[in-house]
Each structure stands twice: as C-alpha cells, then as structure tokens.
Design an enzyme around this catalytic site. Structure first.
Site, PDB file in Angstrom:
ATOM      1  N   CYS A 145       0.825  -1.214   0.000  1.00 30.37           N
ATOM      2  CA  CYS A 145       0.000   0.000   0.000  1.00 30.37           C
ATOM      3  C   CYS A 145       0.865   1.272   0.000  1.00 30.37           C
ATOM      4  O   CYS A 145       1.600   1.516  -0.934  1.00 30.37           O
ATOM      5  CB  CYS A 145      -0.962  -0.053   1.186  1.00 30.37           C
ATOM      6  SG  CYS A 145      -2.447   0.945   0.985  1.00 30.37           S
ATOM      7  N   HIS A 146       0.810   2.075   1.067  1.00 29.59           N
ATOM      8  CA  HIS A 146       1.612   3.296   1.149  1.00 29.59           C
ATOM      9  C   HIS A 146       3.011   3.031   1.705  1.00 29.59           C
ATOM     10  O   HIS A 146       3.803   3.967   1.841  1.00 29.59           O
ATOM     11  CB  HIS A 146       0.898   4.342   2.011  1.00 29.59           C
ATOM     12  CG  HIS A 146      -0.393   4.816   1.434  1.00 29.59           C
ATOM     13  ND1 HIS A 146      -1.608   4.189   1.693  1.00 29.59           N
ATOM     14  CD2 HIS A 146      -0.678   5.830   0.570  1.00 29.59           C
ATOM     15  CE1 HIS A 146      -2.572   4.804   1.032  1.00 29.59           C
ATOM     16  NE2 HIS A 146      -2.039   5.798   0.348  1.00 29.59           N
TER      17      HIS A 146
ATOM     18  N   GLU B  30      -6.769   7.223  -4.106  1.00 32.46           N
ATOM     19  CA  GLU B  30      -6.724   8.446  -3.279  1.00 32.46           C
ATOM     20  C   GLU B  30      -7.888   9.369  -3.663  1.00 32.46           C
ATOM     21  O   GLU B  30      -8.529   9.964  -2.800  1.00 32.46           O
ATOM     22  CB  GLU B  30      -5.395   9.195  -3.469  1.00 32.46           C
ATOM     23  CG  GLU B  30      -4.133   8.378  -3.299  1.00 32.46           C
ATOM     24  CD  GLU B  30      -3.871   7.901  -1.886  1.00 32.46           C
ATOM     25  OE1 GLU B  30      -4.776   7.938  -1.037  1.00 32.46           O
ATOM     26  OE2 GLU B  30      -2.735   7.455  -1.639  1.00 32.46           O
TER      27      GLU B  30
END
Length: 238
Positions: A139-140, A170
């Site tokens: 993910c991030h 996002e």
C-alpha cells in the site's frame, strides 16, 4: 549464505487528520497483522519497529469493514504476541540488520508522512538489501523506497517494477488534496521519481502483488496477506 528466518515489519510512527471530523490516519492495523500472521506461519521470528518507537492506529482500519472480529480480538488483546510487540515497539537503534532476512514495510496513509524521512528504517533496509535480503512493502509502505539505497547509491527500486496504492484510490477516498497539503507525493509519483515502473492493480481495492527480484510490493490493504506470502516465496528462493 543462508539468510536468517526472521522478518522485520516496520510501522509508521506518524498520525494526522485524514477522515471526516478530523479522525486520524496512522498504522493500518491489518497491513501489519496479516503479514505478521503469514510470517509466523512460515516459521519466521517477527519483530516490529517504527522510526521513533511509537505508533497510532488508523481510525478507518479499526472499523468493522476493515477489521474482522477475530482480528479485533488479537488487536485488543495486549497479551497477544502481535499486540504486545506493538505495545513495545523497537526503534532502529535496537535493530541489528544482519539478524533479518526479510523486511516488510506496513502502512496506512500516515506512512507518506514519516517513511520518506525515516533514515533509521531506511538504513536498516539498505543494509539488508545489500546483504541479499528480501525487501517488501504494501500500500503506502512504498513511500520508504526512495531512501533505501543499493550499493550504487540509487534507490533499490530504480529500474524495478513495483505496485502500491493508486492515485485513483486516493481520489475515490477523497484524500488527494490532504496528501498534497502534506507536501508528499502519491505512491505512483514517488515510484516514478525513483526511476521505477509503477504497475497498477486491476482496481484500487483488489488484492494485487508484484515481485521483481528481491523487491516484493502490494497494492492496498486487501493485498497485505498475498504480498507477505509472495515475500516468503521470494525468500525461499534466496
């Protein structure tokens, strides 16, 4: 050389308002819990570390849609191995990189805030990669990659194929403007800036992982388990 069957999961130490009513992002719980379970099941010892030894849970990650009852039990049980390691997070100064064969950057939007500057965690991952270990992120978590350097001084994802949370995701979450206000790039943008090829998942929320050499990445919370399994597979091939 056999690499130690020991995994290091990094946790974001940042937190910031992101959701309605000022609710905060922090560690997305299952993005650390699912890999923890996968690694334990594969016979790894597992440690948890953050840049300053602290963390906050992400509000969304504690909601019913994202944390099943069985997972909530583990999360709320301070005597469970996972929670007690979270409650007693290690700091980079506690870590000897040579004792680990697998590095996994868990995430939450807050990772975009601290991972780019997490020089302690980056130094551990750089050393591990240059010693031949597996480096993975979900993910991030990929926000940490630009600062993880190979022996050539470039980011370890330069010239590699990686995935991570989509900019479309996002937008769908309505948080792109907030990320811009943090003056942080999206995962897609930071991958491009580091010279990597970003590979998008079929959809922002579908489980998706990609492996390129010793770099293993996953796209979103739903990908934490498959990414950890792919990291174990890559480790077995070392």
């Amino acid at each position: 050389m056999a690499h130690p069957r020991r995994a290091l999961i990094t946790v974001t130490s940042a937190h910031a308002p992101l959701y309605p009513d000022g609710k905060e992002t922090g560690l997305f719980i299952t993005e650390a819990l699912h890999p923890f379970d996968v690694f334990k099941e594969a016979g790894f010892e597992v440690d948890l570390v953050s840049e300053n030894g602290q963390y906050s849970p992400d509000w969304l990650s504690m909601q019913k849609d994202w944390l099943k009852d069985s997972e909530r039990k583990v999360w709320e049980d301070h005597s469970s191995e996972f929670r007690s390691k979270l409650d007693n997070l290690l700091k980079p100064s506690d870590i000897e990189s040579s004792k680990y064969g697998l590095f996994f950057a868990s995430a939450g939007h807050a990772s975009l805030i601290d991972y780019p500057d997490a020089t302690g965690l980056q130094a551990i991952a750089s050393k591990m990669y240059n010693d031949g270990a597996i480096i993975s992120a979900v993910c991030h978590g990929g926000a940490i990659f630009p600062g993880i350097k190979g022996e050539d001084g470039k980011s370890i994802i330069t010239g590699k194929r990686v995935t991570g949370f989509t900019t479309k995701g996002e937008e769908e979450e309505g948080v792109l403007d907030t990320i811009k206000s943090w003056k942080r790039p999206t995962i897609e943008a930071s991958a491009g800036e580091a010279g990597a090829t970003y590979v998008a998942p079929p959809g922002p929320w579908e489980a998706f992982t990609t492996t390129d050499g010793r770099i293993v990445t996953g796209a979103n919370p739903a990908s934490a388990e498959v990414t950890a399994k792919a990291a174990v597979e890559a480790f077995e091939k070392l």
